[in-house]
Design a protein around this motif. Structure first.
Motif, mmCIF file in Angstrom:
data_model
loop_
_atom_site.group_PDB
_atom_site.id
_atom_site.type_symbol
_atom_site.label_atom_id
_atom_site.label_comp_id
_atom_site.label_asym_id
_atom_site.label_seq_id
_atom_site.Cartn_x
_atom_site.Cartn_y
_atom_site.Cartn_z
ATOM 1 N N ILE B 49 -83.242 6.481 -21.876
ATOM 2 C CA ILE B 49 -83.889 7.431 -22.772
ATOM 3 C C ILE B 49 -83.205 7.327 -24.112
ATOM 4 N N ASP B 50 -83.993 7.295 -25.177
ATOM 5 C CA ASP B 50 -83.415 7.252 -26.500
ATOM 6 C C ASP B 50 -83.550 8.635 -27.113
ATOM 7 N N ASN B 51 -82.440 9.292 -27.295
ATOM 8 C CA ASN B 51 -82.472 10.650 -27.815
ATOM 9 C C ASN B 51 -81.119 10.939 -28.432
ATOM 10 N N ASP B 52 -81.138 11.711 -29.526
ATOM 11 C CA ASP B 52 -79.895 12.043 -30.221
ATOM 12 C C ASP B 52 -78.898 12.757 -29.333
ATOM 13 N N LEU B 53 -79.419 13.459 -28.339
ATOM 14 C CA LEU B 53 -78.526 14.287 -27.534
ATOM 15 C C LEU B 53 -78.109 13.616 -26.223
ATOM 16 N N ILE B 54 -78.405 12.319 -26.112
ATOM 17 C CA ILE B 54 -77.927 11.562 -24.949
ATOM 18 C C ILE B 54 -76.568 10.958 -25.288
ATOM 19 N N VAL B 55 -75.590 11.173 -24.427
ATOM 20 C CA VAL B 55 -74.268 10.593 -24.627
ATOM 21 C C VAL B 55 -73.962 9.722 -23.421
ATOM 22 N N LYS B 56 -73.566 8.476 -23.695
ATOM 23 C CA LYS B 56 -73.225 7.586 -22.580
ATOM 24 C C LYS B 56 -71.756 7.731 -22.226
ATOM 25 N N SER B 57 -71.494 7.721 -20.931
ATOM 26 C CA SER B 57 -70.119 7.886 -20.496
ATOM 27 C C SER B 57 -69.881 7.005 -19.280
ATOM 28 N N ASP B 58 -68.628 6.933 -18.825
ATOM 29 C CA ASP B 58 -68.326 5.897 -17.831
ATOM 30 C C ASP B 58 -67.760 6.389 -16.501
ATOM 31 N N GLU B 59 -67.973 7.635 -16.147
ATOM 32 C CA GLU B 59 -67.581 8.153 -14.823
ATOM 33 C C GLU B 59 -66.160 7.762 -14.444
ATOM 34 N N GLU B 60 -65.225 8.118 -15.303
ATOM 35 C CA GLU B 60 -63.831 7.749 -15.049
ATOM 36 C C GLU B 60 -63.110 8.843 -14.269
ATOM 37 N N ILE B 61 -62.591 8.478 -13.106
ATOM 38 C CA ILE B 61 -61.945 9.463 -12.237
ATOM 39 C C ILE B 61 -60.447 9.562 -12.549
ATOM 40 N N TYR B 62 -59.979 10.771 -12.749
ATOM 41 C CA TYR B 62 -58.538 11.031 -12.837
ATOM 42 C C TYR B 62 -58.104 11.694 -11.544
ATOM 43 N N GLU B 63 -57.048 11.160 -10.941
ATOM 44 C CA GLU B 63 -56.400 11.905 -9.870
ATOM 45 C C GLU B 63 -55.406 12.835 -10.533
ATOM 46 N N MET B 64 -55.392 14.078 -10.128
ATOM 47 C CA MET B 64 -54.397 14.977 -10.677
ATOM 48 C C MET B 64 -53.085 14.674 -9.955
ATOM 49 N N ASN B 65 -51.972 14.909 -10.641
ATOM 50 C CA ASN B 65 -50.708 14.393 -10.113
ATOM 51 C C ASN B 65 -50.086 15.198 -8.979
ATOM 52 N N ASN B 66 -50.903 15.738 -8.099
ATOM 53 C CA ASN B 66 -50.303 16.433 -6.961
ATOM 54 C C ASN B 66 -50.457 15.622 -5.688
ATOM 55 N N GLY B 67 -50.919 14.394 -5.832
ATOM 56 C CA GLY B 67 -50.973 13.501 -4.685
ATOM 57 C C GLY B 67 -52.131 13.731 -3.736
ATOM 58 N N CYS B 68 -52.967 14.742 -4.013
ATOM 59 C CA CYS B 68 -54.067 15.012 -3.091
ATOM 60 C C CYS B 68 -55.306 14.234 -3.508
ATOM 61 N N ILE B 69 -55.890 13.554 -2.553
ATOM 62 C CA ILE B 69 -57.008 12.662 -2.828
ATOM 63 C C ILE B 69 -58.254 13.427 -3.276
ATOM 64 N N CYS B 70 -58.375 14.708 -2.845
ATOM 65 C CA CYS B 70 -59.585 15.440 -3.221
ATOM 66 C C CYS B 70 -59.442 16.125 -4.579
ATOM 67 N N CYS B 71 -58.234 16.162 -5.124
ATOM 68 C CA CYS B 71 -58.043 16.843 -6.399
ATOM 69 C C CYS B 71 -58.234 15.867 -7.549
ATOM 70 N N THR B 72 -59.504 15.582 -7.838
ATOM 71 C CA THR B 72 -59.834 14.614 -8.874
ATOM 72 C C THR B 72 -60.760 15.260 -9.888
ATOM 73 N N VAL B 73 -60.701 14.777 -11.106
ATOM 74 C CA VAL B 73 -61.605 15.251 -12.146
ATOM 75 C C VAL B 73 -62.186 14.040 -12.862
ATOM 76 N N ARG B 74 -63.183 14.284 -13.690
ATOM 77 C CA ARG B 74 -63.785 13.192 -14.467
ATOM 78 C C ARG B 74 -63.150 13.181 -15.860
ATOM 79 N N GLY B 75 -62.296 12.190 -16.097
ATOM 80 C CA GLY B 75 -61.604 12.081 -17.377
ATOM 81 C C GLY B 75 -62.563 11.921 -18.544
ATOM 82 N N ASP B 76 -63.615 11.148 -18.331
ATOM 83 C CA ASP B 76 -64.570 10.932 -19.424
ATOM 84 C C ASP B 76 -65.265 12.241 -19.805
ATOM 85 N N LEU B 77 -65.525 13.094 -18.801
ATOM 86 C CA LEU B 77 -66.178 14.370 -19.123
ATOM 87 C C LEU B 77 -65.264 15.265 -19.955
ATOM 88 N N ILE B 78 -63.973 15.228 -19.635
ATOM 89 C CA ILE B 78 -63.034 16.032 -20.412
ATOM 90 C C ILE B 78 -63.125 15.618 -21.884
#
Ligand code: ZN
Lengths: 326, 344
Positions: B49-78
């Motif tokens: 879709i071509d639109n001014d309000l479309i932003v492309k991003s790359d689904e980059e996962i950050y593991e938070m540093n507590n060692g838990c596999i489920c505690c992840t966030v999307r770095g690109d979204l931040i």
């Protein structure tokens, strides 16, 4: 005596960068305008969405990167040039090096321009979240997930990888080039002493560190991210290791959002979440208030070369020039 | 200082390639509904879709540093959300599109775990778009397809015109095995009423149960307790193991009780989310604490837990505690037993 000249910006525009290009105050907003102040105000429409801005090392031009994929250079006279156009890819990072060297990054790719020609292109596995030239300009630091990479600015030569687990969202060199310091997604900075890659953990912040500034000779590293400016000593050969940082400009619970070391003296100007600005001497913590408060958090603070004037911007459409000598 | 700014609502749109995401996003961007949406799409994805309000991003996962596999966030979204937020008045809400194979949890967790994003934006709802024709096949391929369904607040069963009634019933039964509680709509060419999917407040503690039809039914005791879909809570946990539709480890555990003791319940729910967090996709609950005039509302994603007093119990409202878990390998008996031990 301190005088403030307030600049009218678009209603509510977020100021990404406020400072001096040559001797001319300029204010770059997130919307993509650059407001130039000489005699009166001129609005230069540079980007559709501005993401990053940095002064060239000579101080005579401002480099900007935008959501529109453009990298631009704006001279002190207000004349702007488009250096690169990647169309709809965001220009996330920009850095300036010695002799007019420029680096910019979009996603996982970085480009280094020396003498107006592409000197090197670098692709990483992860997004490049910070860029900084080494003081002599021979190497470029790139911050990414799980560490910082040091690449030679011309193609070839081996890459030095400084590893540390976690997301590194910004990077800088100390002025003497001996240390590399990164901002992290966690509420911490991480540093490396380059000669032996020794780690330096700088922790204890209640929030993310977004603004950092070296004192002119590199003796101190001033940082935001706490309800005071946290200032790390880099005076011994082990950097800040084993030493407590100074906490300057503490104003109760008020958060420090921006810091800028004076270009010649050991003093720091500090911006707060309520728009307050003050200057503090590193040695004795003596404070001089410059602005009592405003509508929003201070987002940018930059001195002119002589250290006589200061430009500031906030996230709520405020900008100004403070003369600290008059 | 300015008054606190309203947080921008964020809708997460999951679903496989070809499920109709482009059509739906085009509608959201072009129809007149009085709101402007910024849409964050995967740069290597299918959305053209071509639109001014479309932003492309790359689904980059950050593991938070507590060692838990489920505690992840999307770095690109931040990064992207923070940058977008600086330009005021440009849009009123955000939609995050994820690629077919994306785990929805890191996207959702970003809006709870990152202080900057959390201060400016709030998660509104997770929508799963399902291609009626290809859904059953895609389930075999990856656990992500299951997770997307189990995680969703609203499910759009799209392209229903491409399958016959039997097949549709089978797809719906499978979806209900994975997620008996989400709102489900049948659509062709993503022709859903947009008010059904936008501004739902499914993650608002104040509205956490409003978008949950099962809870609505239970709220008023005069209503009939036999639901048409047969979702009696005694069977939820084992629906998947009955096995004739789809073999899965995902299940729902619904718990009910009377007044609870906060001194027992709080440590219990914290322990459950700490130890079973990786397996818990979503949890929601309304709790009646003894001697407390207010309803206490909880919700969670993996190890993230939020809870707060919501409002006073109504005069005619039956005071009871209800808690629902959706997750993998949930131990129904153990949860039931330990929940019962929280009684006041
Ligand atoms: Zn976890």
């Amino acid at each position: 005596m301190v005088t403030i000249a307030n600049i009218d910006l678009d209603d509510g525009a977020y100021v990404e960068w406020a400072g001096f290009v040559g001797d001319v105050p300029m204010f770059a907003t997130a919307d993509g305008d650059v407001i130039r102040v000489e005699g009166g105000q001129t609005v230069l429409s540079i980007h559709d969405g501005l993401l990053c801005a940095e002064l060239v090392q000579s101080g005579d031009a401002l480099l900007t990167g935008g959501e529109d994929g453009k990298v631009c250079r704006i001279n002190s006279d207000g004349i702007s040039t488009v250096l690169t156009d990647l169309e709809d890819s965001w220009i996330d990072q920009i850095a300036a090096g010695p002799n007019g060297a420029i680096a910019f990054a979009s996603g996982r790719n970085a480009t280094i321009i020396i003498d107006d020609k592409i000197a090197s292109e670098i692709s990483l596995e992860r997004t490049i979240e910070g860029l900084a030239f080494a003081p002599k300009g021979m190497r470029l630091a790139l911050a990414r997930y799980d560490g910082v990479e040091l690449h030679w600015v011309t193609s070839g030569g081996s890459t030095q990888v400084l590893e540390w687990k976690g997301a590194h969202t910004g990077v800088c060199f100390s002025p003497d080039g001996k240390y590399v310091v990164s901002n992290m997604q966690e509420n911490a900075l991480h540093g490396w002493r380059l000669k032996d890659a020794r780690h330096m953990r700088m922790q204890g912040y209640p929030s993310k560190v977004k603004s950092i500034s070296w004192s002119p000779k590199g003796k101190w590293l001033a940082t935001s991210g706490a309800p005071a400016a946290i200032v790390w000593p880099f005076t011994g050969k082990d950097g800040p290791m084993g030493k407590a940082p100074k906490e300057l400009g503490s104003m109760g619970k008020l958060q420090v959002t921006c810091v800028a070391c004076h270009p010649t003296e050991e003093a720091i100007v500090i911006g707060y979440s309520n728009g307050m600005i003050l200057i503090v001497k590193i040695e004795d913590g003596q404070e001089v208030p410059l602005r009592s408060e405003g509508k929003g958090a201070i987002t940018s603070l930059n001195w002119n070369k002589q250290g006589t004037q200061l430009a500031f911007g906030s996230e709520q459409g405020e900008g100004g020039i403070i003369d600290v000598t008059s | 200082m300015d008054e606190a700014e309203e947080k921008i609502p964020v809708t997460v749109l999951t679903g496989y390639l070809g499920a109709g995401k482009t059509t739906l996003l085009n509608r959201i961007l072009s129809e007149k509904h009085g709101k402007k949406y910024a849409v964050i799409v995967n740069e290597f994805g299918e959305i053209g879709i071509d639109n001014d309000l479309i932003v492309k991003s790359d689904e980059e996962i950050y593991e938070m540093n507590n060692g838990c596999i489920c505690c992840t966030v999307r770095g690109d979204l931040i990064r992207v959300v923070q940058k977008l937020m600086r330009r005021k008045g440009r849009f009123d809400a955000i939609i995050v599109e994820t690629t077919g194979l994306a785990d929805p949890a890191p996207v959702a967790q970003t809006f709870f775990m990152d202080e900057d994003v959390r201060s400016k934006a709030k998660l509104d709802a997770v929508i799963a778009l399902v291609d009626a024709k290809h859904f059953l096949l895609s389930l075999g391929d990856s656990p992500e397809a299951e997770d997307q369904i189990a995680f969703a607040d609203v499910i759009l069963l799209n392209k229903t015109d491409l399958v016959d009634a039997d097949e549709l019933a089978k797809v719906e039964a499978t979806i209900r095995t994975l997620n008996p509680r989400a709102e489900l709509y049948h659509t062709n060419r993503s022709d859903v009423d947009l008010t059904k999917i936008l501004d739902r407040g499914a993650f608002d503690l104040d509205r956490v149960m409003e978008s949950d039809p099962q809870f609505l039914d239970h709220r008023d005791d005069h209503h009939d307790h036999d639901h048409d879909h047969g979702h009696d809570h005694h069977h939820h946990g084992h629906a998947g193991l009955d096995g004739n539709v789809h073999d899965t480890t995902i299940g729902t555990v619904s718990l009910r009780g009377g007044d609870l003791d906060p001194k027992k319940f709080m440590p219990w729910i914290e322990k459950v989310t700490q130890t079973d967090g990786p397996d818990i996709l979503r949890l929601k609950g309304i709790i009646s604490f003894k001697d407390d005039t207010d309803r206490f509302v909880v919700q969670g994603i993996h190890m993230i837990l939020e809870g707060d007093s919501q409002r006073e119990w109504g005069k005619d409202e039956k005071r009871e505690s209800r808690l629902v878990f959706i997750g993998r390998n949930l131990d129904h008996e153990k949860l039931k037993r330990s929940f019962a031990a929280c009684a006041a």
